[in-house]
Design an enzyme around this catalytic site. Structure first.
Site, short mmCIF file in Angstrom:
data_model
loop_
_atom_site.label_atom_id
_atom_site.label_comp_id
_atom_site.label_asym_id
_atom_site.label_seq_id
_atom_site.Cartn_x
_atom_site.Cartn_y
_atom_site.Cartn_z
N LYS A 83 -16.46 -7.09 4.24
CA LYS A 83 -15.40 -7.80 4.96
C LYS A 83 -15.50 -7.51 6.45
O LYS A 83 -15.78 -6.38 6.83
CB LYS A 83 -14.03 -7.28 4.51
CG LYS A 83 -13.62 -7.64 3.10
CD LYS A 83 -12.19 -7.12 2.87
CE LYS A 83 -11.69 -7.34 1.46
NZ LYS A 83 -10.38 -6.70 1.24
N ARG A 113 -2.61 -6.08 -8.62
CA ARG A 113 -1.51 -7.01 -8.36
C ARG A 113 -1.42 -8.14 -9.36
O ARG A 113 -0.37 -8.51 -9.82
CB ARG A 113 -1.65 -7.61 -6.96
CG ARG A 113 -1.18 -6.71 -5.87
CD ARG A 113 -1.73 -7.14 -4.54
NE ARG A 113 -3.19 -7.02 -4.52
CZ ARG A 113 -3.93 -7.26 -3.47
NH1 ARG A 113 -3.38 -7.68 -2.37
NH2 ARG A 113 -5.23 -7.11 -3.53
N SER A 154 -2.87 -7.76 2.69
CA SER A 154 -3.13 -7.63 4.13
C SER A 154 -3.56 -8.97 4.72
O SER A 154 -3.15 -9.33 5.83
CB SER A 154 -4.22 -6.59 4.39
OG SER A 154 -3.83 -5.34 3.95
N HIS A 171 0.84 -1.20 0.00
CA HIS A 171 0.00 0.00 0.00
C HIS A 171 0.88 1.25 0.00
O HIS A 171 0.61 2.20 -0.73
CB HIS A 171 -0.88 0.05 1.25
CG HIS A 171 -1.93 -1.02 1.34
ND1 HIS A 171 -2.07 -1.82 2.45
CD2 HIS A 171 -2.91 -1.40 0.49
CE1 HIS A 171 -3.11 -2.64 2.27
NE2 HIS A 171 -3.61 -2.42 1.08
P1 ADP Z 1 -9.81 -3.51 -0.78
O1 ADP Z 1 -10.59 -4.32 0.22
O2 ADP Z 1 -10.52 -2.29 -1.25
O3 ADP Z 1 -9.19 -4.32 -1.90
P2 ADP Z 1 -7.13 -3.34 0.34
O4 ADP Z 1 -6.71 -2.59 1.56
O5 ADP Z 1 -6.94 -4.82 0.35
O6 ADP Z 1 -8.64 -2.93 0.12
O7 ADP Z 1 -6.40 -2.75 -0.93
C1 ADP Z 1 -6.53 -1.40 -1.30
C2 ADP Z 1 -5.92 -1.20 -2.66
O8 ADP Z 1 -4.52 -1.45 -2.59
C3 ADP Z 1 -6.45 -2.15 -3.75
O9 ADP Z 1 -6.48 -1.45 -4.98
C4 ADP Z 1 -5.41 -3.23 -3.79
O10 ADP Z 1 -5.36 -3.85 -5.07
C5 ADP Z 1 -4.16 -2.43 -3.53
N1 ADP Z 1 -3.11 -3.25 -2.96
C6 ADP Z 1 -3.17 -4.09 -1.90
N2 ADP Z 1 -1.98 -4.69 -1.68
C7 ADP Z 1 -1.15 -4.23 -2.64
C8 ADP Z 1 0.21 -4.51 -3.00
N3 ADP Z 1 0.93 -5.42 -2.35
N4 ADP Z 1 0.74 -3.83 -4.04
C9 ADP Z 1 -0.02 -2.96 -4.74
N5 ADP Z 1 -1.30 -2.68 -4.49
C10 ADP Z 1 -1.86 -3.31 -3.46
#
Ligand code: ADP
Length: 163
Positions: free
Chosen positions: A41, A90, A128, A17
């Site tokens: 979630k 990703r 995450s 992130h």
């Molecule tokens: P959501 O539940 O909206 O997917 P996340 O917190 O899991 O929320 O992710 C927020 C954003 O960050 C999403 O666009 C996700 O694809 C991106 N993201 C999560 N992990 C990574 C990573 N390792 N590298 C790049 N982008 C990421």
């Protein structure tokens, strides 16, 4: 001025992130990280905890603000006078859901543009959910999250150590 919103659950924020936030801050004049109250979630951390963690990790980044939002992201876009939704893409597995969301947001507000950044190579597989799982099993997560997040996560999970 181009303001981008970077919405997500951030349960917890990871180095993946942070990579997107840092790179977004180079591309846009302002980036608002939007910690979403996600009805799909159940999260490990409360919305307040997630906001605090993102704030702690981004306080040195100019142009970056952290907020929370409970409703539609297009409403948040209007409230913040932002033009772009920023997301990370990703893998192919992310694509279908992202494609649907981008088109639905465009339908709700035709001025809404969603832009994607590919993760830096070392973060392609980072999520995450994986970090939570690894931490719960006592694995070393220091490569994946900032040190303060590792401490908070271990405390939350009952202090399991990586040794
Ligand atoms: P959501 O539940 O909206 O997917 P996340 O917190 O899991 O929320 O992710 C927020 C954003 O960050 C999403 O666009 C996700 O694809 C991106 N993201 C999560 N992990 C990574 C990573 N390792 N590298 C790049 N982008 C990421």
């Amino acid at each position: 001025m181009t303001r981008a919103l970077y919405p997500g659950t951030f349960d917890p924020i990871t180095n993946g992130h942070l990579d997107i936030i840092r790179r977004g801050a180079q591309l846009f004049e302002a980036v608002d990280v939007v910690v979403a109250v996600n009805t799909r979630k159940t999260s490990l951390f409360s919305i307040e905890e997630r906001v605090d963690m993102v704030r702690a990790c981004t306080r040195d980044l100019p142009g970056v603000t952290v907020i929370s939002h409970a409703g539609l992201m297009v409403e948040c876009l209007r409230e913040r006078k932002a033009q772009v939704l920023l997301r990370g893409l990703r893998a192919v597995s992310d694509f279908e859901h992202e494609f649907q969301m981008a088109l639905m947001n465009k339908k709700l507000d035709p001025s809404c543009e969603t832009m994607y950044l590919m993760p830096s190579e070392q973060y392609t597989y980072l999520a995450s959910s994986l970090v939570r799982e690894l931490a719960a099993l006592g694995a070393d997560i220091s490569e994946f999250v900032p040190p303060e997040i590792e401490t908070i996560l271990r405390r939350k999970l009952g202090g399991k150590s990586s040794s």
